[in-house]
Design a protein around this motif. Structure first.
Motif, PDB file in Angstrom:
ATOM      1  N   LYS A  57       0.932  -1.307   0.086  1.00 43.28           N
ATOM      2  CA  LYS A  57      -0.015   0.096   0.092  1.00 43.28           C
ATOM      3  C   LYS A  57       0.743   1.410  -0.049  1.00 43.28           C
ATOM      4  CE  LYS A  57      -4.210  -1.755   2.154  1.00 43.28           C
ATOM      5  NZ  LYS A  57      -5.035  -1.830   3.162  1.00 43.28           N
ATOM      6  N   VAL A  58       1.895   1.428   0.986  1.00 41.70           N
ATOM      7  CA  VAL A  58       2.906   2.254   0.915  1.00 41.70           C
ATOM      8  C   VAL A  58       3.395   2.619  -0.480  1.00 41.70           C
ATOM      9  CG1 VAL A  58       4.932   3.386   1.768  1.00 41.70           C
ATOM     10  CG2 VAL A  58       3.293   2.278   3.481  1.00 41.70           C
ATOM     11  N   GLU A  59       4.031   1.637  -1.175  1.00 46.74           N
ATOM     12  CA  GLU A  59       4.764   1.560  -2.298  1.00 46.74           C
ATOM     13  C   GLU A  59       3.741   2.204  -3.587  1.00 46.74           C
ATOM     14  OE1 GLU A  59       6.133  -2.185  -3.388  1.00 46.74           O
ATOM     15  OE2 GLU A  59       7.621  -2.156  -1.963  1.00 46.74           O
ATOM     16  N   TYR A  60       2.462   1.875  -3.380  1.00 47.03           N
ATOM     17  CA  TYR A  60       1.251   2.202  -4.230  1.00 47.03           C
ATOM     18  C   TYR A  60       1.007   3.738  -4.159  1.00 47.03           C
ATOM     19  CZ  TYR A  60      -3.288   2.797  -6.552  1.00 47.03           C
ATOM     20  OH  TYR A  60      -4.379   3.279  -7.335  1.00 47.03           O
ATOM     21  N   LEU A  61       0.867   4.047  -2.781  1.00 49.60           N
ATOM     22  CA  LEU A  61       0.588   5.641  -2.542  1.00 49.60           C
ATOM     23  C   LEU A  61       1.655   6.260  -3.041  1.00 49.60           C
ATOM     24  CD1 LEU A  61      -1.034   7.712  -0.840  1.00 49.60           C
ATOM     25  CD2 LEU A  61       0.396   7.179   1.005  1.00 49.60           C
ATOM     26  N   GLU A  62       2.989   5.703  -2.989  1.00 49.92           N
ATOM     27  CA  GLU A  62       4.147   6.856  -3.444  1.00 49.92           C
ATOM     28  C   GLU A  62       4.094   6.921  -4.673  1.00 49.92           C
ATOM     29  OE1 GLU A  62       7.944   5.489  -1.953  1.00 49.92           O
ATOM     30  OE2 GLU A  62       7.519   6.247   0.107  1.00 49.92           O
ATOM     31  N   LEU A  63       3.677   5.697  -5.362  1.00 49.36           N
ATOM     32  CA  LEU A  63       3.625   5.748  -7.140  1.00 49.36           C
ATOM     33  C   LEU A  63       2.499   6.684  -7.542  1.00 49.36           C
ATOM     34  CD1 LEU A  63       4.239   4.572 -10.039  1.00 49.36           C
ATOM     35  CD2 LEU A  63       2.653   2.747  -9.470  1.00 49.36           C
ATOM     36  N   ARG A  64       1.212   6.816  -6.791  1.00 54.00           N
ATOM     37  CA  ARG A  64       0.055   7.766  -7.234  1.00 54.00           C
ATOM     38  C   ARG A  64       0.579   9.185  -6.910  1.00 54.00           C
ATOM     39  NH1 ARG A  64      -2.911   7.092 -10.407  1.00 54.00           N
ATOM     40  NH2 ARG A  64      -4.624   8.284  -9.334  1.00 54.00           N
ATOM     41  N   LEU A  65       1.314   9.495  -5.761  1.00 51.03           N
ATOM     42  CA  LEU A  65       1.708  10.596  -5.397  1.00 51.03           C
ATOM     43  C   LEU A  65       2.618  11.255  -6.708  1.00 51.03           C
ATOM     44  CD1 LEU A  65       2.660  10.450  -1.621  1.00 51.03           C
ATOM     45  CD2 LEU A  65       0.562  11.703  -2.774  1.00 51.03           C
ATOM     46  N   ASP A  66       3.608  10.230  -7.146  1.00 53.76           N
ATOM     47  CA  ASP A  66       4.442  10.682  -8.238  1.00 53.76           C
ATOM     48  C   ASP A  66       3.619  11.012  -9.545  1.00 53.76           C
ATOM     49  OD1 ASP A  66       6.691  10.324  -6.815  1.00 53.76           O
ATOM     50  OD2 ASP A  66       6.989   8.501  -7.420  1.00 53.76           O
ATOM     51  N   GLU A  67       2.536  10.400  -9.884  1.00 53.49           N
ATOM     52  CA  GLU A  67       1.860  10.350 -10.935  1.00 53.49           C
ATOM     53  C   GLU A  67       1.045  11.747 -10.783  1.00 53.49           C
ATOM     54  OE1 GLU A  67      -0.613   6.906 -11.425  1.00 53.49           O
ATOM     55  OE2 GLU A  67       0.820   5.856 -12.087  1.00 53.49           O
ATOM     56  N   MET A  68       0.483  12.015  -9.509  1.00 53.38           N
ATOM     57  CA  MET A  68      -0.299  13.271  -9.378  1.00 53.38           C
ATOM     58  C   MET A  68       0.659  14.561  -9.318  1.00 53.38           C
ATOM     59  SD  MET A  68      -2.696  12.096  -6.038  1.00 53.38           S
ATOM     60  CE  MET A  68      -3.377  13.706  -5.882  1.00 53.38           C
ATOM     61  N   GLY A 109       4.994  13.606   9.947  1.00 55.69           N
ATOM     62  CA  GLY A 109       5.176  12.348  10.453  1.00 55.69           C
ATOM     63  C   GLY A 109       4.538  11.293   9.717  1.00 55.69           C
ATOM     64  N   GLN A 110       3.776  11.489   8.888  1.00 57.17           N
ATOM     65  CA  GLN A 110       3.194  10.514   8.104  1.00 57.17           C
ATOM     66  C   GLN A 110       3.953  10.003   7.062  1.00 57.17           C
ATOM     67  OE1 GLN A 110       0.036   9.785   8.902  1.00 57.17           O
ATOM     68  NE2 GLN A 110      -0.106  11.362  10.502  1.00 57.17           N
ATOM     69  N   PRO A 111       3.505   8.522   6.556  1.00 58.92           N
ATOM     70  CA  PRO A 111       4.350   8.139   5.328  1.00 58.92           C
ATOM     71  C   PRO A 111       4.217   8.857   4.250  1.00 58.92           C
ATOM     72  CG  PRO A 111       2.698   6.700   6.327  1.00 58.92           C
ATOM     73  CD  PRO A 111       2.518   7.783   7.290  1.00 58.92           C
ATOM     74  N   SER A 112       5.197   8.887   3.624  1.00 60.11           N
ATOM     75  CA  SER A 112       5.617   9.813   2.400  1.00 60.11           C
ATOM     76  C   SER A 112       5.246  11.103   2.579  1.00 60.11           C
ATOM     77  CB  SER A 112       4.837   9.204   1.114  1.00 60.11           C
ATOM     78  OG  SER A 112       5.287   7.758   0.917  1.00 60.11           O
ATOM     79  N   ALA A 113       5.456  11.848   3.772  1.00 59.26           N
ATOM     80  CA  ALA A 113       4.953  12.975   4.329  1.00 59.26           C
ATOM     81  C   ALA A 113       5.807  14.222   3.407  1.00 59.26           C
ATOM     82  CB  ALA A 113       5.671  13.353   5.787  1.00 59.26           C
ATOM     83  N   LYS A 114       6.991  14.046   3.058  1.00 64.33           N
ATOM     84  CA  LYS A 114       7.603  14.832   2.026  1.00 64.33           C
ATOM     85  C   LYS A 114       6.909  15.193   0.706  1.00 64.33           C
ATOM     86  CE  LYS A 114      12.190  16.230   0.636  1.00 64.33           C
ATOM     87  NZ  LYS A 114      13.792  15.944   0.680  1.00 64.33           N
ATOM     88  N   LYS A 115       6.648  14.098   0.330  1.00 60.17           N
ATOM     89  CA  LYS A 115       5.834  14.027  -0.981  1.00 60.17           C
ATOM     90  C   LYS A 115       4.491  14.633  -1.029  1.00 60.17           C
ATOM     91  CE  LYS A 115       8.333  10.125  -3.550  1.00 60.17           C
ATOM     92  NZ  LYS A 115       7.944   9.046  -4.314  1.00 60.17           N
ATOM     93  N   ILE A 116       4.025  14.404   0.043  1.00 58.24           N
ATOM     94  CA  ILE A 116       2.577  14.855   0.280  1.00 58.24           C
ATOM     95  C   ILE A 116       2.416  16.380   0.371  1.00 58.24           C
ATOM     96  CG2 ILE A 116       0.602  14.706   1.736  1.00 58.24           C
ATOM     97  CD1 ILE A 116       1.096  11.786   2.240  1.00 58.24           C
TER      98      ILE A 116
END
Length: 326
Positions: free
Chosen positions: A62-73, A124-131
């Motif tokens: 789920k974390v890897e999918y979230l990071e992939l979607r963040l990159d696409e967005m 403090g959340q996963p992928s906080a920097k990208k978000i």
């Protein structure tokens, strides 16, 4: 009970008991303990890579999918930013310049948000920097879009005013070329027909037969239609707005007006007819243009119904210093 070990002594031809030294036993035990500790530490550190639970693997997916979607967005936001940047450039370099509006500074269009930390909830959340980076990009894009929307509304208003201005400017000849006998006198110093002195002639004289139609040269409202101004005889004044007023003098005496004060007219409407009333020596139309209450040369406005050749001929004739008809 530990086993006792023996070895054969060839000198004495007998078996002797093997004695184990205590120091050697101690070091062997210590080595075993250290090796066991290191092995346990390695297993602890890397066990999750080789011995992952199904729940852990699912969470990591789920974390890897979230990071992939963040990159696409983020890529989508970058593309939208490029589009709005193109619109902003055209707005500043084409639209706003054409309609005499000051360009909007880049600092104003792309300014960030100062003050409190707007994105503290994501820390403090996963992928906080990208978000946080993505959320900041979206907020800036929203602000730029809002500024551009306001700019386009302003341009639309200016365009409406520009269209009104272009329709209102007195831009055609008040008498058609085919109805003209000649262009008798232009704007500038001319000889007065009555006292033969040299004086400034503030309009243009168009010679034509009595009753020749006279046209409104631009959209506007009839300001006056009377004979109460010295020298002009029966005359009409049209207020075109934007500081422009046109005047049509020496109209005929019998039913001289097709309009009344306060009436709205369009460019090309027949407002009266050529005559010779007032201070006039022969049938003709005396035509003047005012801008901000100052008389200006009407020759500069005949772009609405004359060809380049006709305009050049009219310009040449208007510059001749001859005797005016009024």
């Amino acid at each position: 009970m530990s086993k006792v070990k023996y070895y054969y002594d060839s000198e004495t031809l007998s078996y002797r008991k093997i004695e184990t030294k205590k120091r050697r036993v101690f070091f062997r035990s210590l080595l075993f303990l250290v090796a066991s500790f290191c092995f346990g530490l390695v297993c602890f550190l890397f066990a999750d890579r080789f011995l992952e639970s199904p729940q852990l693997r699912k969470a990591k997916g789920k974390v890897e999918y979230l990071e992939l979607r963040l990159d696409e967005m983020q890529q989508d936001v970058n593309q939208l930013s490029a589009v709005i940047e193109n619109v902003e450039e055209r707005d500043n370099t084409i639209y706003r310049i054409y309609f005499d509006a000051n360009p909007i500074p880049a600092e104003q269009r792309q300014a960030g948000f100062g003050g409190v930390n707007r994105y503290k909830e994501f820390e403090g959340q996963p992928s906080a920097k990208k978000i946080i980076s993505l959320k900041e990009s979206i907020d800036k894009l929203k602000k730029r879009t809002a500024i551009q929307s306001e700019s386009l509304e302003e341009i639309a208003t200016l365009a409406e005013d520009k269209e009104k201005l272009l329709s209102s400017i007195p831009a055609i000849q008040p008498v058609r070329n085919q109805d003209l006998t000649r262009m008798a006198s232009g704007y500038g110093y001319r000889t007065d027909p009555f006292n033969k002195t040299r004086k400034f002639h503030y309009g243009m004289d168009f010679t034509a037969p009595r009753g020749t139609p006279v046209f409104a040269t631009g959209d506007g409202v009839v300001e006056r239609a009377d004979a109460n101004s010295s020298g002009y005889g029966n005359h009409i004044r049209i207020d075109h707005g934007f500081g422009y007023v046109s005047l049509y003098a020496h109209l005929r005496s019998v039913k001289p007006y097709n309009v009344r004060p306060g009436q709205k007219v369009k460019r090309g409407d027949i407002i009266g007819y050529v005559g010779s009333t007032g201070r006039s020596q022969a049938p003709h139309l005396h035509y003047e243009v005012f801008k901000d209450e100052q008389r200006i040369n009407p020759i500069n406005f005949y772009y609405g119904n004359l060809s380049p050749q006709e305009f050049n001929a009219l310009l040449k004739k208007s510059q001749e210093e001859n005797i005016s008809l009024d």
